[in-house]
Motif scaffolding. Structure first.
Motif, mmCIF file in Angstrom:
data_model
loop_
_atom_site.group_PDB
_atom_site.id
_atom_site.type_symbol
_atom_site.label_atom_id
_atom_site.label_comp_id
_atom_site.label_asym_id
_atom_site.label_seq_id
_atom_site.Cartn_x
_atom_site.Cartn_y
_atom_site.Cartn_z
ATOM 1 N N TRP A 278 0.766 -1.459 0.043
ATOM 2 C CA TRP A 278 0.192 0.251 0.095
ATOM 3 C C TRP A 278 0.596 0.726 0.001
ATOM 4 O O TRP A 278 1.338 0.813 1.092
ATOM 5 C CB TRP A 278 -0.762 -0.123 1.542
ATOM 6 C CG TRP A 278 -2.130 -0.718 0.937
ATOM 7 C CD1 TRP A 278 -2.456 -1.480 2.354
ATOM 8 C CD2 TRP A 278 -3.016 -0.487 0.307
ATOM 9 N NE1 TRP A 278 -3.856 -1.801 1.253
ATOM 10 C CE2 TRP A 278 -4.124 -1.792 0.709
ATOM 11 C CE3 TRP A 278 -3.521 0.110 -0.840
ATOM 12 C CZ2 TRP A 278 -4.813 -1.714 0.101
ATOM 13 C CZ3 TRP A 278 -4.909 0.876 -1.154
ATOM 14 C CH2 TRP A 278 -5.790 -0.515 -1.225
ATOM 15 N N VAL A 279 0.458 2.681 -1.111
ATOM 16 C CA VAL A 279 1.258 3.558 -0.920
ATOM 17 C C VAL A 279 -0.044 4.413 -0.825
ATOM 18 O O VAL A 279 -0.308 4.860 -1.737
ATOM 19 C CB VAL A 279 2.186 3.745 -2.031
ATOM 20 C CG1 VAL A 279 2.678 4.492 -2.646
ATOM 21 C CG2 VAL A 279 3.052 2.391 -2.485
ATOM 22 N N GLY A 280 0.577 5.203 0.539
ATOM 23 C CA GLY A 280 -0.238 6.210 0.615
ATOM 24 C C GLY A 280 0.166 7.384 -0.250
ATOM 25 O O GLY A 280 1.696 7.852 -0.408
ATOM 26 N N VAL A 281 -0.962 7.843 -2.029
ATOM 27 C CA VAL A 281 -0.746 8.885 -1.924
ATOM 28 C C VAL A 281 -1.391 10.198 -1.479
ATOM 29 O O VAL A 281 -2.469 10.725 -1.680
ATOM 30 C CB VAL A 281 -1.358 8.635 -3.350
ATOM 31 C CG1 VAL A 281 -0.698 10.034 -4.752
ATOM 32 C CG2 VAL A 281 -0.682 7.588 -4.099
ATOM 33 N N ASN A 282 0.253 11.459 -1.498
ATOM 34 C CA ASN A 282 -0.597 12.530 -0.563
ATOM 35 C C ASN A 282 -1.870 13.095 -1.317
ATOM 36 O O ASN A 282 -2.977 13.879 -0.076
ATOM 37 C CB ASN A 282 1.188 12.898 0.189
ATOM 38 C CG ASN A 282 0.206 14.496 0.912
ATOM 39 O OD1 ASN A 282 -0.017 15.512 0.095
ATOM 40 N ND2 ASN A 282 0.108 14.423 2.221
ATOM 41 N N THR A 283 -1.540 13.257 -2.443
ATOM 42 C CA THR A 283 -2.185 13.879 -3.088
ATOM 43 C C THR A 283 -1.895 14.181 -4.954
ATOM 44 O O THR A 283 -1.220 13.683 -5.142
ATOM 45 C CB THR A 283 -1.652 16.426 -3.072
ATOM 46 O OG1 THR A 283 -1.133 16.031 -2.630
ATOM 47 C CG2 THR A 283 -2.983 16.899 -1.902
ATOM 48 N N LYS A 284 -3.530 13.949 -5.580
ATOM 49 C CA LYS A 284 -3.243 13.567 -7.279
ATOM 50 C C LYS A 284 -3.257 14.764 -7.467
ATOM 51 O O LYS A 284 -2.510 15.684 -7.714
ATOM 52 C CB LYS A 284 -4.911 12.860 -7.065
ATOM 53 C CG LYS A 284 -5.541 11.939 -6.603
ATOM 54 C CD LYS A 284 -6.661 11.283 -6.915
ATOM 55 C CE LYS A 284 -7.072 11.382 -8.045
ATOM 56 N NZ LYS A 284 -8.324 10.607 -8.320
ATOM 57 N N HIS A 285 -2.090 14.678 -8.722
ATOM 58 C CA HIS A 285 -1.964 15.155 -9.715
ATOM 59 C C HIS A 285 -2.823 16.198 -10.593
ATOM 60 O O HIS A 285 -4.395 15.206 -10.858
ATOM 61 C CB HIS A 285 -0.946 13.874 -11.079
ATOM 62 C CG HIS A 285 0.812 14.654 -10.632
ATOM 63 N ND1 HIS A 285 1.026 15.480 -10.041
ATOM 64 C CD2 HIS A 285 0.713 13.054 -10.919
ATOM 65 C CE1 HIS A 285 2.445 14.786 -9.916
ATOM 66 N NE2 HIS A 285 2.321 12.861 -10.058
ATOM 67 N N SER A 286 -1.721 17.289 -10.631
ATOM 68 C CA SER A 286 -2.592 18.193 -12.519
ATOM 69 C C SER A 286 -2.251 18.289 -13.408
ATOM 70 O O SER A 286 -0.760 17.536 -12.747
ATOM 71 C CB SER A 286 -3.467 19.076 -11.197
ATOM 72 O OG SER A 286 -2.811 19.748 -11.729
ATOM 73 N N LYS A 287 -2.285 18.212 -14.391
ATOM 74 C CA LYS A 287 -1.313 18.484 -15.622
ATOM 75 C C LYS A 287 -0.049 19.890 -15.375
ATOM 76 O O LYS A 287 0.662 19.832 -15.365
ATOM 77 C CB LYS A 287 -2.340 19.451 -16.668
ATOM 78 C CG LYS A 287 -3.502 17.960 -17.437
ATOM 79 C CD LYS A 287 -3.627 18.313 -19.034
ATOM 80 C CE LYS A 287 -4.228 17.675 -19.399
ATOM 81 N NZ LYS A 287 -5.587 17.781 -20.373
ATOM 82 N N LEU A 288 -1.081 21.235 -14.734
ATOM 83 C CA LEU A 288 0.051 22.073 -13.868
ATOM 84 C C LEU A 288 1.109 21.396 -13.521
ATOM 85 O O LEU A 288 2.208 21.697 -12.866
ATOM 86 C CB LEU A 288 -0.795 22.684 -13.363
ATOM 87 C CG LEU A 288 0.287 24.144 -13.412
ATOM 88 C CD1 LEU A 288 0.651 24.542 -14.706
ATOM 89 C CD2 LEU A 288 -0.740 25.537 -12.535
#
Length: 375
Positions: A278-288
């Motif tokens: 399991w990997v926690g992803v702090n925040t998801k990506h945007s194009k920017l």
């Protein structure tokens, strides 16, 4: 002209760090969509930010670290948290309602946690106090690295331990930026992070990898032949080989990319009892954010402006954050499962998912509660 451009462009960049309409992962056999009442929120007492979870070898807990420097233990039978340990001896002004990020360099900020099997001692990666240890009865944790390091720890973050040897592996996320200014490390393209090990038998500290871009969570594989490491700023998971065998190609590098192109910024890593990690992803990506990652000069220029970027980040995370977690296949490193909230149940960030007995414990450095979800 350049300064005007930065004033306009950088706020948009920072907003994008937490305002994610981002894409879904390209791989995934299943999707865990969180809905109440299946998902339970467990408020923490007196502080926020349960970053990481660990159970002792009696199965009790979990234990977690909070923003005021305390480590607390969950009593399942009584449905409450109790104080277990602290990472600093002076507690005046640490506890109680206030902005803990302003005092955490004095009060401590425990992040990664792991129990040592033979002794029952708890090892703690405290962002400011370094690598600490406390006995099974709790209390005041003691610093392990008492000898002067060639390069002192600045931002101790993730930790794991080899149960066979007692060797402790941990990360120092930056040699320049402390945790209370971690946005600076991300924006500047800082590559002063390290993967390190501590041998309690010899008291020796060794740097295994350096020049890393915000190394974060670390976990040992089931049979102990490699470590996985979250390289947060590059959105990759690295694999560091510990043991060479007769079947190992002599040309193999000590480390390699285990997973890349993750849907956001990886935080902690934990093994799943169902296989994989399991990997926690702090925040998801945007194009920017992808554009910003390819143009570090933009962030470095912004740091020269009279702006408190930590406040900007905190504000936007509160209203627009979108954390998630992914389970990576042990063999291929591909995403096999996704955990994220939908609609009104989105998390502003997710630092870790700890799976035990069919339950996911979900942590975040930003929330005044832990999450519990029965699979």
């Amino acid at each position: 002209m350049m300064k005007i451009f930065l004033v306009v462009a950088i706020p948009a960049l920072l907003i994008s760090l937490t305002n994610f309409s981002g894409e879904s992962p390209k791989h995934g056999e299943s999707l865990l969509t969180v809905h109440f009442p299946e998902f339970h929120l467990i408020p923490t007492t007196g502080a926020l930010g349960p970053e990481s979870f660990v159970f002792d070898f009696s199965g009790e807990g979990p234990y977690t670290g909070l923003s005021d420097g305390r480590i607390v233990k969950w009593l399942a039978n009584e449905s409450r948290w109790i104080d277990f340990a602290v990472t600093t001896p002076s507690r005046e002004g640490c506890e109680g309602p206030h902005e803990h990020h302003r005092t955490e360099h004095v009060c401590g900020r425990p992040l990664g946690l792991v129990f040592e099997k033979s002794s029952g001692d708890l090892y703690i990666a405290d962002a400011y106090m370094g690598l600490l240890k406390v006995g099974p009865e709790g209390g005041l944790a003691n610093q392990m690295l008492t000898h002067q390091l060639e390069e002192p720890l600045t931002f101790t973050n993730g930790v794991d331990i080899d149960p066979r040897t007692g060797v402790v592996y941990f990360t120092d996320s930056s040699s320049v930026y402390q945790r209370r200014n971690y946005i600076g490390a991300m924006m500047s393209g800082d590559r002063t992070g390290r993967l390190m090990k501590y041998d309690p038998n010899t008291k020796q500290v060794t740097t295994l990898l350096s020049n890393l871009a915000f190394p974060n969570g670390v976990v040992l594989s089931q049979n102990g032949d490699y470590l996985l490491l979250a390289d947060t700023a590059t959105c990759r998971i690295l694999r560091y080989w510990l043991n060479d065998t007769s079947t190992t190609p002599k040309s193999r590098e000590k480390y390699e990319i285990f997973a890349e192109g993750l849907p956001g910024f990886p935080d902690n890593i934990k093994r799943s009892p169902r296989g994989g990690f399991w990997v926690g992803v702090n925040t998801k990506h945007s194009k920017l954010t992808k554009f910003a990652m390819s143009n570090a000069w933009l962030g470095r220029g912004a740091l020269g402006l009279p702006v408190d970027w930590m406040k900007v980040h905190s504000y936007w995370a509160k209203y627009n954050g979108n954390g998630m977690a992914v389970r990576l296949s042990e063999g291929s490193g591909e995403i096999s499962e996704v955990f994220e909230g939908k609609n009104g149940n989105k998390w502003m960030s997710i630092s870790e998912v700890e799976e035990k007995d069919g339950t996911l414990w979900v942590g975040s450095v930003n929330t005044p509660f832990a999450g519990m979800y029965k699979i």
